[in-house]
Design a protein around this motif. Structure first.
Motif, short mmCIF file in Angstrom:
data_model
loop_
_atom_site.label_atom_id
_atom_site.label_comp_id
_atom_site.label_asym_id
_atom_site.label_seq_id
_atom_site.Cartn_x
_atom_site.Cartn_y
_atom_site.Cartn_z
N ILE A 54 0.83 -1.21 0.00
CA ILE A 54 0.00 0.00 0.00
C ILE A 54 0.87 1.26 0.00
O ILE A 54 0.48 2.29 -0.58
N GLU A 80 -0.06 -13.45 -4.19
CA GLU A 80 -1.49 -13.36 -4.44
C GLU A 80 -2.25 -13.94 -3.25
O GLU A 80 -1.73 -14.87 -2.63
N PRO A 81 -3.45 -13.45 -2.92
CA PRO A 81 -4.20 -12.42 -3.62
C PRO A 81 -3.85 -10.99 -3.21
O PRO A 81 -4.48 -10.05 -3.67
N ALA A 82 -2.82 -10.83 -2.33
CA ALA A 82 -2.51 -9.48 -1.83
C ALA A 82 -2.16 -8.53 -2.99
O ALA A 82 -2.59 -7.37 -3.01
N SER A 138 -3.10 -8.51 -6.21
CA SER A 138 -4.28 -8.07 -6.97
C SER A 138 -5.16 -7.15 -6.15
O SER A 138 -5.69 -6.16 -6.66
N LEU A 139 -5.34 -7.47 -4.87
CA LEU A 139 -6.20 -6.65 -4.02
C LEU A 139 -5.61 -5.26 -3.80
O LEU A 139 -6.32 -4.25 -3.82
N ALA A 140 -4.30 -5.22 -3.60
CA ALA A 140 -3.64 -3.92 -3.41
C ALA A 140 -3.72 -3.09 -4.69
O ALA A 140 -4.01 -1.89 -4.65
N GLU A 151 -6.00 -3.29 -7.07
CA GLU A 151 -7.39 -2.83 -7.23
C GLU A 151 -7.66 -1.65 -6.28
O GLU A 151 -8.34 -0.69 -6.65
N SER A 193 -8.83 2.09 -7.30
CA SER A 193 -10.06 2.66 -6.72
C SER A 193 -9.79 4.01 -6.06
O SER A 193 -10.57 4.95 -6.21
#
Lengths: 188, 188
Positions: A80, A140-142, A144-146, A148, A152
């Motif tokens: 992040i 993954e999935p960190a 892809s989630l980060a 996204e 956003s």
């Protein structure tokens, strides 16, 4: 390549946005854009592949800049925080482009094909950021989630920035969106 | 309306997915789908507007279910907890649909127009969830950011669920994605 035209690229973009706003995107031709900019069609095609690219060339530049900043973040930065550096880098580029961004947004909102294109560009940005995070060793999935989440935050901050009455900086609005996302995820 | 055909809708969907996978989506006609399902074209059009709707009718149902669960969450639930209830509700529906979901995903991935349609459906879901959160009194930008996070968590969990070797439940993978998003946002 013909003679050098000062600021041809920017003049063409400004002329195109003006015409898209006045007549509609579909109704505007490259010949009209070139004419309004005081340039030739040939010059137009040296700068843009077609009239749609006037609206989306910036998305490609933004993606490159965003990805590079994330890739260059300090090795030990959390995902992040690497994304926050990327967001900071892209915000700097937009500083003086609010009128253009507002005009562009109005044109895109009015046209289904352009709205789809915008969604594709954002999906492409998210995929590129996830790739970059994986190269930094994020699993993954960190990753892809980060990625996204980063997109956003940019999208929401950007939409506030171009809202009619808004005069705060893009960088500030994006920082606020990131803070807000952290709060939301924490359950507040 | 003609005679009643048992499970016509499901038989048509299965026949369509089979043909899209074997011959490609573009090459398949409604006549062929109806024939493979042992039904008439007329029956097909009683259930689906066109061959694309076979792939996307479920997205509309999913959106309704997701939105209703978020709207019905306890009044004092934080946005992310209301979304978690929505995610739980939609996961339940998919429990026995993994083979269909995998076949559908392969068809969509192979076709640019369908990939765009999928992005539009996800953007529509996000917008509907943000509306729902605002009706619950959540301010902007928290409502939009929470909605985007909810969609990302679903998307990432879903993509893992349909991966080739995966056999864990969708609900579990989506819960893990939500936990992971919280960790990412917290900076770990």
């Amino acid at each position: 390549m013909g003679r050098w035209e000062p600021n041809a690229r920017e003049r063409l973009a400004e002329a195109a946005l003006g015409l898209y706003g006045e007549r509609g995107y579909e109704q505007t031709t490259v010949a009209e854009i070139a004419k309004r900019a005081g340039l030739t069609e040939r010059t137009f095609f040296r700068h843009y592949a077609d009239k749609r690219e006037v609206l989306f060339a910036g998305s490609r530049d933004l993606q490159e800049l965003f990805v590079r900043a994330v890739a260059d973040a300090p090795e030990n930065a959390a995902p992040i925080d690497a994304l926050a550096l990327g967001l900071h880098a892209v915000c700097a580029v937009f500083a003086d482009r609010r009128p253009f961004a507002r005009a562009r947004h109005a044109v895109i909102t009015a046209n289904a094909e352009l709205r789809e294109r915008e969604l594709i560009k954002l999906a492409s940005l998210s995929a590129a950021l996830a790739d970059t995070l994986r190269l930094r060793g994020v699993a993954e999935p960190a990753a892809s989630l980060a990625a996204e989440a980063g997109v956003s935050v940019f999208k929401v901050g950007f939409e506030r920035w171009i809202a009619a009455a808004e005069d705060r900086d893009l960088a500030q609005l994006v920082r606020e969106a990131l803070t807000e996302l952290r709060a939301v995820a924490a359950g507040s």
